[in-house]
Scaffold this active site. Structure first.
Site, short mmCIF file in Angstrom:
data_model
loop_
_atom_site.label_atom_id
_atom_site.label_comp_id
_atom_site.label_asym_id
_atom_site.label_seq_id
_atom_site.Cartn_x
_atom_site.Cartn_y
_atom_site.Cartn_z
CE LYS A 1 -3.80 -1.69 2.80
NZ LYS A 1 -5.08 -1.21 2.00
NE ARG B 1 -10.65 -10.17 -1.01
CZ ARG B 1 -11.19 -9.81 -2.49
NH1 ARG B 1 -11.46 -9.93 -3.54
NH2 ARG B 1 -10.79 -8.40 -2.36
#
Length: 428
Positions: free
Chosen positions: A206, A280
């Site tokens: 990121k 996830r």
């Protein structure tokens, strides 16, 4: 500072439709209706922004919901201040709301060096044990924490894979609230929460601006824990199981990489095409375990996608499910608590938009312009056998604000806790 609440208009010198006025006795919040809780919350923010940190709510117009709205607006992380509330007819519920919301906010706001995956699991278990004790159910909580290599050995390969690159080992909390103490008692609900205590994005790194708040990527785990705690405090009598999937997503010599294949024990293989789609991967372990419990409903919550936040901002939690009745029940609970939820699309065709050339599915969408929140939900559906019924996914966009608004200070909001507790209580 004395704060009163009135439905009369402010004196003209304070401006047309002024929300606040002041005199030698203190300040008055002017609302058109005492049930306009949003106006009360905005007024509390204005009072706090003026540097007023010691207040007392005065007069007979302060009920439970009015006091709660003021509490929400007056709260801030740096300068908590002090509010003297009147004695309420539902004083116990007000204090329970404050206690459970404080837990929820504190763990989300905590720096990641103070809240490792193992500590998050331990804090959640301790909090729920204390909530059960407070209502005389001290023997109703049983739990275990599985961490480190034991996760891989026991088949929780998603949590282990995401967390293996960190010096702080990943952990999974499995907690059973069973007030009847009957080992064969049916399970009302299974709750699954994403507990990424810091998310660098891994090798799909990121940028700094996006990473600066990633200590809050465990907001789903915090929300599920606080919701169960508040439901217990409010008299929940049915069995509920909680699964927190906790890890740090770091970059190191042994961190997972793009192109890795994860093979889950339910037979689904996953190609990693983006290490920043890690939430996830850990939730899959929790969903597989929860799905074995034959609960009446299965709910997971996660700060899962930027796509959901683009759609609804920090103002709503996003809801995705194929079970219309369960969604309706959630929205009925949200209406009761006046908390903001918004439904986003999830259809069976989204399950075909996460294809992989090397595994059953990939951990990101495979179409050029995909619906990110929907394909993330589609991924999760591969770990719930009967995904079209009794399963609901919450992309928890409203757990944290990086910047303040006219309603909220910067930091964790506490939104959603009362709604999920109300849903549990309504189904019990």
């Amino acid at each position: 500072m004395q704060i009163s609440l009135s439905t009369t208009s402010a004196p003209e010198q304070w401006g047309k439709n002024a929300l606040l006025s002041a005199n030698e006795l203190g300040m008055t919040i002017h609302v058109k209706d005492f049930d306009d809780h949003s106006a009360i919350q905005r007024a509390a923010r204005k009072i706090k922004s003026q540097g007023i940190e010691q207040v007392a709510l005065n007069g007979e117009n302060w009920g439970l919901e009015q006091c709660w709205a003021f509490e929400q607006g007056f709260y801030s992380v740096k300068n908590p201040g002090n509010v003297q509330y009147p004695v309420l007819s539902k004083q116990a519920e007000f204090e329970q709301r404050r206690q459970c919301t404080a837990f929820l906010r504190d763990v989300i706001n905590a720096p990641s060096d103070e809240l490792t995956p193992q500590l998050l699991a331990e804090k959640a278990a301790h909090f729920l044990t204390e909530q059960a004790k407070s209502v005389g159910l001290e023997n109703s909580i049983n739990y275990k924490i599985i961490s480190g290599e034991a996760l891989r050995e026991q088949g929780y390969v998603g949590i282990w894979t995401v967390g293996k690159g960190s010096a702080n080992p990943p952990a999974m909390l499995q907690l059973d609230f069973n007030p009847s103490n009957d080992l064969n008692a049916p399970v009302l609900a299974c709750l699954v929460g994403k507990g990424i205590t810091f998310d660098t994005g891994g090798y799909s790194l990121k940028p700094s601006d996006s990473m600066s708040t990633m200590r809050t990527d465990m907001g789903g785990a915090a929300l599920m824990t606080a919701s169960l705690g508040f439901a217990i405090a409010q008299g929940l009598t049915q069995r509920v199981k909680l699964y927190l999937c906790c890890a740090e997503n770091m970059v190191s010599h042994n961190a997972f990489k793009l192109g890795d294949i994860i093979r889950y024990p339910n037979g689904v293989s996953v190609e990693v095409l983006n290490t920043d789609a890690e939430g996830r991967l850990v939730l899959a372990d929790g969903l597989i375990e929860a799905d074995k419990q034959n609960a009446q409903m299965l709910i997971d919550a996660a700060t899962l996608t930027g796509a959901a936040k683009v759609a609804v901002g920090n103002d709503y939690h996003s809801v995705l499910s194929l079970d219309d009745q369960l969604v309706d029940a959630l929205f009925d609970a949200a209406k009761t608590t006046q908390e903001p939820f918004w439904r986003l699309p999830f259809e069976a065709f989204h399950r075909h938009q996460i294809s992989s050339q090397f595994a059953d599915i990939a951990n990101i969408g495979s179409v050029p312009v995909g619906a990110g929140a929907s394909t993330a939900t589609a991924f999760l559906s591969y770990f719930v056998e009967n995904y079209a019924e009794n399963w609901l996914h919450i992309d928890a966009s409203a757990t944290f604000r990086k910047t303040p608004s006219d309603l909220w200070a910067a930091g964790a909001t506490g939104l959603g806790m009362r709604t999920l507790a109300q849903l549990l209580l309504s189904k019990a």
